[in-house]
Design a protein around this motif. Structure first.
Motif, short mmCIF file in Angstrom:
data_model
loop_
_atom_site.label_atom_id
_atom_site.label_comp_id
_atom_site.label_asym_id
_atom_site.label_seq_id
_atom_site.Cartn_x
_atom_site.Cartn_y
_atom_site.Cartn_z
N MET A 1 31.60 44.30 46.03
CA MET A 1 32.09 45.17 47.60
C MET A 1 33.09 45.97 47.27
O MET A 1 32.89 47.32 47.63
N ALA A 2 33.63 45.81 46.16
CA ALA A 2 35.21 47.19 45.79
C ALA A 2 34.22 48.05 45.33
O ALA A 2 34.73 49.56 45.79
N LYS A 3 33.20 48.37 44.07
CA LYS A 3 32.53 48.73 43.94
C LYS A 3 31.43 49.70 45.04
O LYS A 3 31.33 50.51 44.84
N ARG A 4 31.05 48.78 45.62
CA ARG A 4 30.50 49.77 46.94
C ARG A 4 31.08 50.50 47.48
O ARG A 4 30.99 51.81 47.79
N ILE A 5 32.66 50.44 47.57
CA ILE A 5 33.33 50.99 48.56
C ILE A 5 33.53 52.10 48.07
O ILE A 5 33.47 53.73 48.69
N LYS A 6 33.82 52.14 46.63
CA LYS A 6 34.66 53.18 46.14
C LYS A 6 34.19 54.24 45.97
O LYS A 6 33.86 55.30 45.92
N ARG A 7 32.56 53.57 45.38
CA ARG A 7 31.33 54.36 45.04
C ARG A 7 30.97 55.42 46.58
O ARG A 7 30.70 56.66 46.42
N TYR A 8 31.13 54.80 47.72
CA TYR A 8 30.66 55.58 49.39
C TYR A 8 31.96 56.23 49.26
O TYR A 8 31.22 57.24 49.66
N ILE A 9 32.93 56.55 49.11
CA ILE A 9 34.14 57.51 49.16
C ILE A 9 33.82 57.93 48.18
O ILE A 9 34.19 59.25 48.91
#
Length: 117
Positions: A1-9
């Motif tokens: 989830m952390a990767k997804r959040i950072k990628r989306y931001i």
């Protein structure tokens, strides 16, 4: 989830730098993603609170009974509590930043950020 959040931001930050986007469409998509991450944040808050309560209860039970197995259990809860706190911190800060991104999208679309709709 952390990767997804950072990628989306990072994706949204890159969108905000461009001038050739459909801001209204991106705002709608952004609100959906904020909703997903807010749901994730709520679930992790519940799990974090549960682990914190279990840790405190186990520590109190150890003090009252002096049972060494309760101390081991309390330590296990504490070890699990640290990553939950770290992940919740990431979720909380990321969602707050996504609110700021949404406000920038509103400004880019020409709408006043703090006007009631």
């Amino acid at each position: 989830m952390a990767k997804r959040i950072k990628r989306y931001i990072a994706y949204v930050d890159a969108l905000l730098e461009r001038d050739d986007i459909d801001v209204k469409k991106e705002m709608d998509r952004h609100l959906v993603q904020i909703g997903f991450f807010m749901h994730e944040r709520l679930i992790h808050l519940i799990v974090l609170a549960l682990f914190a309560v279990l840790t405190v209860i186990t520590c109190i039970a150890f003090v009252v009974t002096a049972n060494i197995s309760l101390l081991i259990l309390a330590l296990a809860f504490m070890v699990l509590l640290v990553p939950y706190i770290k992940h919740y911190h990431l979720l909380e800060n990321s969602v707050q930043y996504m609110y700021e991104q949404y406000d920038r999208m509103l400004e880019k679309s020409g709408e006043d950020v703090f006007v009631n709709r």
